[in-house]
Motif scaffolding. Structure first.
Motif, PDB file in Angstrom:
ATOM      1  N   ASP A  69       0.903  -1.098   0.070  1.00  0.00           N
ATOM      2  CA  ASP A  69       0.130   0.079  -0.064  1.00  0.00           C
ATOM      3  C   ASP A  69       0.937   1.280  -0.099  1.00  0.00           C
ATOM      4  O   ASP A  69       1.922   1.180   0.674  1.00  0.00           O
ATOM      5  N   ALA A  70       0.429   2.303  -0.802  1.00  0.00           N
ATOM      6  CA  ALA A  70       1.398   3.337  -1.008  1.00  0.00           C
ATOM      7  C   ALA A  70       0.679   4.479  -0.594  1.00  0.00           C
ATOM      8  O   ALA A  70      -0.543   4.909  -1.089  1.00  0.00           O
ATOM      9  N   ARG A  71       1.099   5.382   0.563  1.00  0.00           N
ATOM     10  CA  ARG A  71       0.739   6.888   0.810  1.00  0.00           C
ATOM     11  C   ARG A  71       1.221   7.704  -0.053  1.00  0.00           C
ATOM     12  O   ARG A  71       2.473   7.900  -0.475  1.00  0.00           O
ATOM     13  N   VAL A  72       0.283   8.877  -0.618  1.00  0.00           N
ATOM     14  CA  VAL A  72       0.755   9.593  -1.694  1.00  0.00           C
ATOM     15  C   VAL A  72       0.602  10.986  -0.857  1.00  0.00           C
ATOM     16  O   VAL A  72      -0.235  11.449  -0.232  1.00  0.00           O
ATOM     17  N   ALA A  73       1.734  11.864  -1.406  1.00  0.00           N
ATOM     18  CA  ALA A  73       1.697  13.104  -0.455  1.00  0.00           C
ATOM     19  C   ALA A  73       2.403  14.126  -1.560  1.00  0.00           C
ATOM     20  O   ALA A  73       3.415  13.737  -2.334  1.00  0.00           O
ATOM     21  N   LEU A  74       1.865  15.148  -1.659  1.00  0.00           N
ATOM     22  CA  LEU A  74       2.512  16.261  -2.435  1.00  0.00           C
ATOM     23  C   LEU A  74       3.353  17.190  -1.298  1.00  0.00           C
ATOM     24  O   LEU A  74       2.852  17.838  -0.351  1.00  0.00           O
ATOM     25  N   GLU A  75       4.903  17.236  -1.627  1.00  0.00           N
ATOM     26  CA  GLU A  75       5.528  17.919  -0.528  1.00  0.00           C
ATOM     27  C   GLU A  75       6.217  19.024  -0.903  1.00  0.00           C
ATOM     28  O   GLU A  75       6.769  19.113  -2.496  1.00  0.00           O
ATOM     29  N   GLY A  76       6.446  19.860  -0.258  1.00  0.00           N
ATOM     30  CA  GLY A  76       7.107  21.396  -0.597  1.00  0.00           C
ATOM     31  C   GLY A  76       6.716  22.383   0.164  1.00  0.00           C
ATOM     32  O   GLY A  76       5.736  22.364   0.795  1.00  0.00           O
ATOM     33  N   GLU A  77       7.308  23.433  -0.079  1.00  0.00           N
ATOM     34  CA  GLU A  77       6.932  24.769   0.946  1.00  0.00           C
ATOM     35  C   GLU A  77       6.719  25.904  -0.313  1.00  0.00           C
ATOM     36  O   GLU A  77       7.818  25.985  -1.061  1.00  0.00           O
ATOM     37  N   PRO A  78       5.658  26.791   0.072  1.00  0.00           N
ATOM     38  CA  PRO A  78       4.710  26.654   1.078  1.00  0.00           C
ATOM     39  C   PRO A  78       3.722  25.421   0.770  1.00  0.00           C
ATOM     40  O   PRO A  78       3.797  25.301  -0.461  1.00  0.00           O
ATOM     41  N   ALA A  79       3.085  25.075   1.895  1.00  0.00           N
ATOM     42  CA  ALA A  79       2.241  23.856   1.639  1.00  0.00           C
ATOM     43  C   ALA A  79       0.981  24.114   0.585  1.00  0.00           C
ATOM     44  O   ALA A  79       0.438  25.308   0.492  1.00  0.00           O
ATOM     45  N   ILE A  80       0.588  23.386  -0.354  1.00  0.00           N
ATOM     46  CA  ILE A  80      -0.280  23.440  -1.222  1.00  0.00           C
ATOM     47  C   ILE A  80      -1.458  22.457  -1.006  1.00  0.00           C
ATOM     48  O   ILE A  80      -1.288  21.417  -0.464  1.00  0.00           O
ATOM     49  N   GLU A  81      -2.431  23.167  -0.847  1.00  0.00           N
ATOM     50  CA  GLU A  81      -3.961  22.487  -0.794  1.00  0.00           C
ATOM     51  C   GLU A  81      -4.149  21.421  -1.827  1.00  0.00           C
ATOM     52  O   GLU A  81      -3.948  21.639  -3.065  1.00  0.00           O
ATOM     53  N   TYR A  82      -4.359  20.216  -1.701  1.00  0.00           N
ATOM     54  CA  TYR A  82      -4.406  19.155  -2.907  1.00  0.00           C
ATOM     55  C   TYR A  82      -5.613  18.199  -2.712  1.00  0.00           C
ATOM     56  O   TYR A  82      -5.737  17.715  -1.566  1.00  0.00           O
ATOM     57  N   LYS A  83      -5.814  17.662  -3.656  1.00  0.00           N
ATOM     58  CA  LYS A  83      -6.971  16.492  -3.718  1.00  0.00           C
ATOM     59  C   LYS A  83      -6.534  15.412  -4.442  1.00  0.00           C
ATOM     60  O   LYS A  83      -6.189  15.638  -5.582  1.00  0.00           O
ATOM     61  N   ILE A  84      -6.460  14.126  -4.214  1.00  0.00           N
ATOM     62  CA  ILE A  84      -6.032  12.935  -5.285  1.00  0.00           C
ATOM     63  C   ILE A  84      -7.200  12.043  -5.447  1.00  0.00           C
ATOM     64  O   ILE A  84      -8.151  11.892  -4.674  1.00  0.00           O
ATOM     65  N   TYR A  85      -7.320  11.770  -6.838  1.00  0.00           N
ATOM     66  CA  TYR A  85      -8.469  10.787  -7.397  1.00  0.00           C
ATOM     67  C   TYR A  85      -7.756   9.749  -8.093  1.00  0.00           C
ATOM     68  O   TYR A  85      -6.740   9.982  -8.729  1.00  0.00           O
ATOM     69  N   LEU A  86      -8.059   8.632  -7.913  1.00  0.00           N
ATOM     70  CA  LEU A  86      -7.681   7.410  -8.624  1.00  0.00           C
ATOM     71  C   LEU A  86      -8.630   7.040  -9.562  1.00  0.00           C
ATOM     72  O   LEU A  86      -9.941   6.914  -9.346  1.00  0.00           O
ATOM     73  N   SER A  87      -8.412   6.963 -10.939  1.00  0.00           N
ATOM     74  CA  SER A  87      -9.101   6.708 -11.968  1.00  0.00           C
ATOM     75  C   SER A  87      -9.385   5.036 -12.109  1.00  0.00           C
ATOM     76  O   SER A  87      -8.539   4.309 -11.868  1.00  0.00           O
TER      77      SER A  87
END
Ligand SMILES: [Zn+2]
Length: 210
Positions: A69-87
């Motif tokens: 199982d893999a956790r997905v994260a968008l990393e970087g500064e400043p933090a960005i709001e994001y949403k992930i969808y799997l098709s």
């Protein structure tokens, strides 16, 4: 007659400009390999600047023998709001088991799985002078039909003295990382560089990103 031709010519330019902006300005496509030993992105993804939201489509293939199982994260500064969808698959016959996304974790990855993720990002606005992320209580000013926000009178004043110098600085720029971590080992199995370009750089500097 001549005027009409010129107008049509300008319309054609406008339409192709819009198409190019749509294609390259705010969306990008990235392909990667998920591997127990760290994975590999085919190329970084470039995104333009100055949009309100961006979509990154990341497709990845699971290289044997990885499973997990893999956790997905968008990393970087400043933090960005994001949403992930799997098709999901276009046609689901119910024969194949498909990985599932819950709370930014992709469950049940197995060798040779192919996944496609949509990452919708909403970068924060910045104070164009000191580049601090916009917060409550920021001062607002308008210039050339756009709103800008400032942490202090000092920054607002600096902007007022030379708005042309600062007007393109209200958006994030630079490198982020779409990282996939195995939930058991906490080690990365894929990481895709996501680069936000400065305003105006997106259309010419990146070439064809595919
Ligand atoms: Zn400031």
């Amino acid at each position: 007659m001549k005027t009409k031709k010129i107008i049509i010519f300008l319309l054609v330019i406008a339409v192709s400009y819009l198409a190019a902006t749509y294609r390259w300005g705010d969306s990008a496509h990235s392909i990667g390999l998920i591997r127990a030993s760290g994975g590999e992105a085919r190329h970084p993804s470039f995104l333009g600047s100055g949009e309100n939201d961006y979509t990154l489509i990341a497709t990845a293939t699971v290289i044997p023998p990885y499973r997990g199982d893999a956790r997905v994260a968008l990393e970087g500064e400043p933090a960005i709001e994001y949403k992930i969808y799997l098709s999901g698959p276009v046609v689901d016959l119910g024969i194949r088991r498909n990985p599932e996304l819950r709370g930014n974790v992709i469950y049940g990855l197995k060798p040779k799985d192919r996944i496609a993720l949509w990452v919708v990002m909403k970068p924060p606005l910045l104070d164009p002078v000191c580049r601090m992320t916009r917060m409550d209580g920021f001062l607002k000013a308008s210039y050339a039909g756009k709103d800008y926000f400032f942490c202090s009178e000092g920054c607002a004043e600096a902007f007022g003295k030379d708005p042309e110098k600062y007007k393109n600085n209200a958006h994030i720029k630079g490198a982020y990382n779409l990282a996939f971590y195995d939930t058991k080992t906490n080690r990365p199995v894929l990481s895709v560089p996501v680069i936000f370009k400065g305003k105006g750089e997106a259309k010419d500097a990146g070439g064809h990103q595919h």
